[in-house]
Design an enzyme around this catalytic site. Structure first.
Site, PDB file in Angstrom:
ATOM      1  CG  HIS A 116      -1.941   1.026   1.256  1.00  0.00           C
ATOM      2  ND1 HIS A 116      -1.851   2.158   2.023  1.00  0.00           N
ATOM      3  CD2 HIS A 116      -3.117   1.124   0.587  1.00  0.00           C
ATOM      4  CE1 HIS A 116      -2.924   2.906   1.849  1.00  0.00           C
ATOM      5  NE2 HIS A 116      -3.710   2.301   0.982  1.00  0.00           N
ATOM      6  CG  ASP A 174      -5.676  11.331  -3.690  1.00  0.00           C
ATOM      7  OD1 ASP A 174      -6.291  10.336  -4.097  1.00  0.00           O
ATOM      8  OD2 ASP A 174      -4.673  11.254  -2.956  1.00  0.00           O
ATOM      9  CG  MET A 175     -11.322  10.658  -7.311  1.00  0.00           C
ATOM     10  SD  MET A 175     -12.873  10.891  -8.213  1.00  0.00           S
ATOM     11  CE  MET A 175     -13.129   9.224  -8.840  1.00  0.00           C
ATOM     12  CB  ALA A 176     -11.778   6.274  -3.102  1.00  0.00           C
ATOM     13  N   GLY A 306      -7.742  20.670  -3.940  1.00  0.00           N
ATOM     14  CA  GLY A 306      -6.523  20.784  -3.153  1.00  0.00           C
ATOM     15  C   GLY A 306      -6.463  22.023  -2.281  1.00  0.00           C
TER      16      GLY A 306
END
Length: 349
Positions: A116, A174-176, A306
């Protein structure tokens, strides 16, 4: 509990060294985690230290990996991480990608056999700081029901991108590909907090607000998020010859084994497509225009991707970074293992 950025970094670095990482690797992992907490992304910060330390101590992360880098074409390469710390591998791979993009205009660097790697925003910002545009994506273990399904198949499979501007502002998204990242569930569990009923489902497939009853997450925007997470799995998994979808190893089950995850960085040098200064100025103009757009009732103002993280950093510079007491107590203790909790993995259960 509030601590300074420097104290948090040092506490995490020392914990990783105690678990078995060398100083360089401990530095890189702690740096990525500090980045996350410093921007208010607590789901990818100190809350992860206990898990990483346990996996390191049990041999599930190689402490002296043999990294190999093979440039397979003018703009392509593969970094084999030998199951080392994902944070360090992704950082070194991005350094290579930036170097390649400066020469060829574009670079695609895949990473395989890694663990990870944490918040992807850290890595794409490395490129933006050197006047590049970057994307990064990685696979994760199955914990998301496919659209219309009842059992997990894909992971949260995040995507991030970053771009520079003509001033000191950097766009970082930044995303899931899920409504929320699994780390948000962990964060809620650590605080004994409830979650919105739109984040996840329980074992029956029904929405739940209890973080400890979560059986699976759900994709963003239904079939659209489902398609995106499949794309991430193909580009960062199948493309690199590592396990895909339901075959991706679990993050929390057997901490003695490596995970063989895949990740990919794509770096674009704007100077190969347009005038660099004009490009950066246009980004600045875009941000300025967005900031002057009228905000809907209840939103106050419009933020660019951001920006809120930067604002949190400024707040934390004054007040310190907020860390859950239980996590802080672990960081300052001499203990490494979380299985001191009667052999139970409190993050997975």
């Amino acid at each position: 509990m509030r601590v300074s950025k420097e104290e948090l970094f040092n506490l995490m670095k020392q914990k990783f060294m105690k678990a078995g990482l060398n100083e360089g690797a401990a530095h890189d992992v702690a740096d990525v985690l500090t980045y996350a907490d410093y921007r208010g992304i607590h789901s990818h910060g100190a809350v992860r230290v206990e898990y990483y330390s346990e996996r390191i101590a049990k041999g599930g992360i190689t402490t002296n990996p043999n990294y190999t880098f093979e440039q397979t074409g003018p703009a392509s390469a593969v970094f084999n991480g030998d199951n080392g710390p994902g944070h360090q591998i992704a950082k070194q791979a991005m350094e290579k990608a930036i170097e390649m993009a400066k020469k060829s205009g574009v670079a695609v660097v895949g990473m395989k056999n890694i663990s990870h790697s944490g918040a992807l925003g850290y890595f794409v910002e490395m490129a933006a700081e050197q006047d590049m545009v970057a994307l990064s994506m990685c696979q994760s273990d199955p914990m998301v029901v496919p659209f219309g399904g009842t059992e997990p198949y894909f992971g949260t499979n995040p995507i991030a991108y970053s771009a520079p501007s003509a001033d000191d502002r950097i766009i970082t998204f930044d995303m899931a590909t899920t409504v929320q990242a699994w780390g948000k569930i962990l964060d809620a569990r650590s605080k004994n907090a409830s979650i919105p009923d739109t984040w996840a489902v329980d074992a029956t497939g029904a929405p739940t607000t209890n973080a400890r009853d979560v059986h699976a997450l759900v994709p963003i925007a239904g079939p659209k998020g489902y398609g995106l997470m499949m794309m991430v799995d193909i580009l960062s998994g199948s493309l690199l010859g590592v396990p895909h979808g339901i075959h991706v190893s679990s993050m929390y089950q057997d901490l003695t084994k490596g995970r063989d995850l895949g990740q990919i960085h794509i770096v674009i040098n704007p100077a190969y497509f347009t005038d660099l200064n004009a490009f950066k100025l246009q980004i600045t103009t875009m941000l300025n225009e967005l900031k002057t757009q009228p905000a809907a009732e209840g939103y106050g103002e419009i933020y660019y991707p951001g920006e809120r993280g930067v604002l949190r950093s400024k707040e934390y510079d004054k007040e310190g970074i907020e860390i859950v007491d239980d996590i802080y107590n672990y960081l300052v203790s001499d203990d490494v293992h979380y299985d001191r909790y009667h052999g139970k993995n409190r993050f997975a259960e």
